[in-house]
Scaffold this motif. Structure first.
Motif, mmCIF file in Angstrom:
data_model
loop_
_atom_site.group_PDB
_atom_site.id
_atom_site.type_symbol
_atom_site.label_atom_id
_atom_site.label_comp_id
_atom_site.label_asym_id
_atom_site.label_seq_id
_atom_site.Cartn_x
_atom_site.Cartn_y
_atom_site.Cartn_z
ATOM 1 N N SER A 147 12.174 0.800 17.995
ATOM 2 C CA SER A 147 12.706 1.538 17.257
ATOM 3 C C SER A 147 13.311 2.258 18.530
ATOM 4 O O SER A 147 13.151 3.099 18.934
ATOM 5 C CB SER A 147 11.929 1.871 16.184
ATOM 6 O OG SER A 147 10.943 3.092 16.740
ATOM 7 N N TRP A 149 16.452 5.876 17.772
ATOM 8 C CA TRP A 149 16.384 7.750 17.515
ATOM 9 C C TRP A 149 16.725 8.183 16.613
ATOM 10 O O TRP A 149 16.558 9.390 16.293
ATOM 11 C CB TRP A 149 17.065 8.180 19.145
ATOM 12 C CG TRP A 149 17.951 8.079 19.561
ATOM 13 C CD1 TRP A 149 18.369 6.999 20.446
ATOM 14 C CD2 TRP A 149 19.325 7.890 19.018
ATOM 15 N NE1 TRP A 149 20.060 6.623 20.588
ATOM 16 C CE2 TRP A 149 20.218 7.430 19.411
ATOM 17 C CE3 TRP A 149 20.252 8.855 17.645
ATOM 18 C CZ2 TRP A 149 21.922 7.667 19.087
ATOM 19 C CZ3 TRP A 149 21.599 9.015 16.991
ATOM 20 C CH2 TRP A 149 22.001 8.740 17.517
ATOM 21 N N LYS A 173 6.681 0.554 20.373
ATOM 22 C CA LYS A 173 7.336 1.407 21.255
ATOM 23 C C LYS A 173 8.712 2.534 19.946
ATOM 24 O O LYS A 173 9.759 1.817 19.832
ATOM 25 C CB LYS A 173 7.903 1.087 21.942
ATOM 26 C CG LYS A 173 8.431 1.731 23.589
ATOM 27 C CD LYS A 173 9.786 1.502 24.247
ATOM 28 C CE LYS A 173 10.465 1.522 24.035
ATOM 29 N NZ LYS A 173 11.024 2.945 23.607
ATOM 30 N N SER A 175 11.600 5.322 20.711
ATOM 31 C CA SER A 175 12.518 5.921 20.892
ATOM 32 C C SER A 175 12.135 6.961 21.726
ATOM 33 O O SER A 175 11.316 7.631 21.515
ATOM 34 C CB SER A 175 14.198 6.294 20.566
ATOM 35 O OG SER A 175 14.715 6.583 21.853
ATOM 36 N N GLU A 176 12.920 6.838 23.185
ATOM 37 C CA GLU A 176 11.967 8.023 24.159
ATOM 38 C C GLU A 176 13.080 8.806 24.015
ATOM 39 O O GLU A 176 12.491 10.482 24.605
ATOM 40 C CB GLU A 176 12.329 7.714 26.102
ATOM 41 C CG GLU A 176 13.893 7.447 26.182
ATOM 42 C CD GLU A 176 14.417 5.507 25.640
ATOM 43 O OE1 GLU A 176 13.624 5.242 24.983
ATOM 44 O OE2 GLU A 176 14.748 5.487 26.793
ATOM 45 N N GLY A 204 8.304 5.993 26.486
ATOM 46 C CA GLY A 204 9.060 4.872 27.592
ATOM 47 C C GLY A 204 10.447 5.252 27.573
ATOM 48 O O GLY A 204 10.263 5.025 26.029
ATOM 49 N N GLY A 206 13.254 2.362 27.692
ATOM 50 C CA GLY A 206 13.380 0.614 27.706
ATOM 51 C C GLY A 206 13.184 -0.397 28.503
ATOM 52 O O GLY A 206 12.522 -1.001 28.467
ATOM 53 N N ALA A 207 14.030 0.636 29.895
ATOM 54 C CA ALA A 207 14.347 -0.467 30.624
ATOM 55 C C ALA A 207 12.907 -0.808 31.220
ATOM 56 O O ALA A 207 12.596 -2.109 31.918
ATOM 57 C CB ALA A 207 15.283 -0.010 31.560
ATOM 58 N N GLN A 211 10.576 -3.324 27.866
ATOM 59 C CA GLN A 211 11.255 -4.891 28.667
ATOM 60 C C GLN A 211 10.112 -5.454 28.810
ATOM 61 O O GLN A 211 9.372 -6.300 28.429
ATOM 62 C CB GLN A 211 11.781 -4.735 29.516
ATOM 63 C CG GLN A 211 12.415 -6.154 30.146
ATOM 64 C CD GLN A 211 13.577 -5.946 31.079
ATOM 65 O OE1 GLN A 211 14.638 -4.956 31.312
ATOM 66 N NE2 GLN A 211 13.532 -7.069 32.656
ATOM 67 N N CYS A 214 8.764 -6.765 25.259
ATOM 68 C CA CYS A 214 9.422 -7.861 25.514
ATOM 69 C C CYS A 214 8.848 -9.457 26.383
ATOM 70 O O CYS A 214 8.945 -10.447 25.837
ATOM 71 C CB CYS A 214 11.542 -7.722 25.478
ATOM 72 S SG CYS A 214 11.927 -6.276 23.982
ATOM 73 N N THR A 225 15.327 -2.843 16.655
ATOM 74 C CA THR A 225 16.366 -1.944 16.204
ATOM 75 C C THR A 225 17.455 -1.272 16.942
ATOM 76 O O THR A 225 16.518 -0.018 18.043
ATOM 77 C CB THR A 225 16.050 -1.093 14.613
ATOM 78 O OG1 THR A 225 15.803 -1.753 13.770
ATOM 79 C CG2 THR A 225 17.237 -0.343 14.054
ATOM 80 N N GLY A 226 18.589 -1.266 16.995
ATOM 81 C CA GLY A 226 18.902 -0.419 18.274
ATOM 82 C C GLY A 226 20.047 -0.638 18.716
ATOM 83 O O GLY A 226 20.929 -1.619 18.077
ATOM 84 N N THR A 230 21.901 -3.456 24.318
ATOM 85 C CA THR A 230 20.603 -3.847 24.081
ATOM 86 C C THR A 230 19.809 -5.198 23.226
ATOM 87 O O THR A 230 19.181 -5.813 24.400
ATOM 88 C CB THR A 230 19.828 -2.113 23.813
ATOM 89 O OG1 THR A 230 19.866 -1.103 24.225
ATOM 90 C CG2 THR A 230 18.644 -2.948 23.689
ATOM 91 N N LEU A 249 21.316 -4.261 14.203
ATOM 92 C CA LEU A 249 21.722 -3.591 15.521
ATOM 93 C C LEU A 249 22.295 -2.497 15.073
ATOM 94 O O LEU A 249 23.113 -2.102 14.285
ATOM 95 C CB LEU A 249 22.838 -4.889 16.461
ATOM 96 C CG LEU A 249 21.762 -5.620 17.118
ATOM 97 C CD1 LEU A 249 22.074 -6.628 17.956
ATOM 98 C CD2 LEU A 249 20.271 -5.149 17.922
ATOM 99 N N GLY A 250 24.059 -2.614 15.592
ATOM 100 C CA GLY A 250 24.670 -1.329 15.476
ATOM 101 C C GLY A 250 26.061 -2.047 14.310
ATOM 102 O O GLY A 250 25.935 -3.044 13.456
ATOM 103 N N HIS A 329 24.974 11.383 24.165
ATOM 104 C CA HIS A 329 24.949 10.922 23.012
ATOM 105 C C HIS A 329 26.534 11.647 22.357
ATOM 106 O O HIS A 329 27.237 10.610 22.091
ATOM 107 C CB HIS A 329 24.382 10.491 21.870
ATOM 108 C CG HIS A 329 24.988 10.119 20.520
ATOM 109 N ND1 HIS A 329 25.266 8.198 21.217
ATOM 110 C CD2 HIS A 329 25.137 10.275 19.388
ATOM 111 C CE1 HIS A 329 25.720 8.224 20.415
ATOM 112 N NE2 HIS A 329 25.584 9.425 18.969
#
Ligand code: TXE
Length: 480
Positions: A147, A149, A173, A175-176, A204, A206-207, A211, A214, A225-226, A230, A249-250, A329
């Protein structure tokens, strides 16, 4: 320093790597905590815990599963002040917004799916005189929930609740950038006695750990969701594994404002739709199309409201606009404002970073910004900015409004503001978005299908759509 841990097998534990990522408070720009920089090794521990918990959790009578979800909802409500404060510190949103929207909705998510799991019926199909078919809808097994942020606990639980209700074990997980309330959810699970391993919470990047979740072969579905970029990367990675995939997504959401609308209410509601959560909600309106006879009057009303809404310390009870979630951001959003100017746009209100005094001097604050005089093809009308920036354009006919709104690669949410409901029905039918609100915004019934089309995602969340996503259907045919 607030150092958090992963929640695996019902216990908190440090990342195997012993490596951490700084957690920055958006309102101050200062590091206030550290989160695990987890890796595939931590995913392996979580999968082991989930595998151990799965048989009993799947076999648990629905009423018992529902009791756990309701107990989590109740504990969220018991701890609303603590959770709202944590959310506001972590995300930069006004604490009043976290208290009124984010945290209550997290509790509602668990309550709703506690009920849904006992209502989730399936079908049978009789072949008269020959056979009977019945459909089993069985838990998938171990699923991954990832998810973003912007609405941290709200969206984190929007995935976890149906996944658990359907009888799955979850590796989740957050968002970091906003890990805190997800961490506190682990404490709540401990408090209600959720069996160890049923819900595992990893922190942690995403990468790395995102990942790894996934890719893990024992994790049979991913609900994400993101960002669209991504989402595309995840879809590409998972295609060969044929895992079930839900992508929220967006968006680049149009608001169609007609001259016959209820003017004052529409100004208030469209302004809220544009700038709530600092414009960081995938459902926010960002492209406002206003019928020409009221264009100037509506524009001025929005400008007046924007000039009256100044960012402030999100921890203040009266704060109505907080900080953007991160420096990167903030820079991204400001770059779009500069781009708009270069494309000939007029900044009618806002456009500047705000430097507050005191503790928030280094915070990521930006004025609510209104821009017009841009063509529909401009970047600010075609790309998701995901901040407090909206564009205005006039239109003359219903057909023109529809064409402008549909001129987008996204397709998430539309708002239509008119007293002419025949017009509203016709536009709703022809608009290319998964969600349409008429004379309202963010009015939510959790039973409804939630999601978008095109670059806004794949699949739907909510209600029985979510229960079906988190189950496998099997047809059994018995010959007489
Ligand atoms: O999203 P990301 P971010 C949009 C918005 C924003 C952009 C990026 O435009 O500016 O997305 O935001 C995890 N494999 N939305 O950075 O990067 C990541 O750790 C697996 C719209 O938040 O997509 C985080 O937990 N996981 C959106 C989550 O994915 C990965 C709300 C989202 O991160 C990963 C938020 C990978 N390769 C942003 N890379 C909406 N629809 O509401 C990242 N993650």
């Amino acid at each position: 320093m607030d150092t958090i841990a992963n929640f695996i097998n019902g216990q908190y534990q440090a990342p195997q790597s012993q490596q951490y990522i700084d957690n920055i408070e958006p309102a101050t720009g200062e590091i206030y905590g550290q989160i695990p920089d987890s890796t595939g090794e931590d995913v392996e521990l979580a999968v082991t815990a989930a595998k151990k918990a799965l048989p009993a959790w799947q076999a648990m009578p629905l009423e018992q599963r529902a009791d756990f979800l309701n107990a989590i909802a109740q504990e969220i409500e018991n701890r609303i002040e603590e959770l709202a404060l944590a959310e506001s510190i972590d995300n930069g949103k006004p604490i009043s917004l976290a208290r009124i929207v984010d945290i209550p909705r997290a509790a509602s998510n668990f309550k709703f799916f506690a009920h849904a799991c006992s209502q989730f019926a399936s079908e049978s199909h009789a072949m008269a005189g020959v056979a009977i078919n019945y459909t089993l809808r069985q838990p998938i097994g171990i699923v991954g929930c990832i998810s973003p942020w912007n609405l941290p606990l709200y969206l984190f639980t929007w995935k976890i609740a149906p996944a658990l209700a359907a009888g799955n074990c979850v590796i989740a997980k957050p968002s970091e950038v906003t890990p805190k309330t997800a961490t506190l959810l682990g404490e709540i699970c401990q408090k209600v006695g959720l069996p160890a391993g049923v819900l595992n919470i990893l922190h942690g990047s995403g990468a790395k750990v995102g990942q790894a979740i996934c890719q893990h072969q024992a994790i049979k579905a991913i609900s994400f969701t993101g960002g669209t970029t991504t989402g595309a990367a995840i879809a590409k990675l998972l295609a060969p594994s044929f895992k079930k995939l839900s992508l929220e997504l967006g968006g680049k959401n149009p608001a169609l404002i007609f001259a016959d609308c209820d003017f004052n209410n529409t100004v208030d509601e469209v302004f809220r739709a544009s700038f709530a959560n600092q414009g960081q909600i995938c459902l926010c309106a960002s492209r406002l199309y206003i019928e020409r006879p009221i264009y100037e009057k509506f524009k001025q009303a929005l400008i007046d409201k924007a000039n009256a809404l100044q960012p402030s310390d999100p921890l203040l009870a009266e704060s109505k606009m907080g900080a953007l979630v991160s420096k990167s951001h903030l820079d991204k959003v400001i770059s779009y404002i500069e781009l708009a100017k270069n494309e000939g746009g007029n900044v009618l209100a806002g456009g500047q970073r705000v430097t507050l005094s005191g503790r928030c001097q280094q915070g990521y604050f930006l004025q609510p910004t209104i821009i017009d005089n841009l063509p529909n093809s401009a970047s600010c009308n075609q790309e998701e900015i995901f901040g407090p920036v909206i564009t205005l354009q006039p239109f003359d006919t219903d057909e023109q409004a529809l064409a402008l709104a549909n001129d987008s690669n996204y397709g998430l949410a539309t708002t239509i503001w008119t007293k002419n409901l025949s017009r509203a029905h016709q536009i709703a039918e022809q608009i290319n978005t998964g969600i349409v609100w008429v004379n309202s915004w963010l009015l939510r019934d959790l039973r409804t299908p939630f999601g978008g089309m095109n670059q806004s995602g794949l699949g739907r969340e909510g209600g029985l759509e979510a229960m079906r996503f988190f189950t496998e259907s099997k047809n059994v045919c018995i010959k007489y």
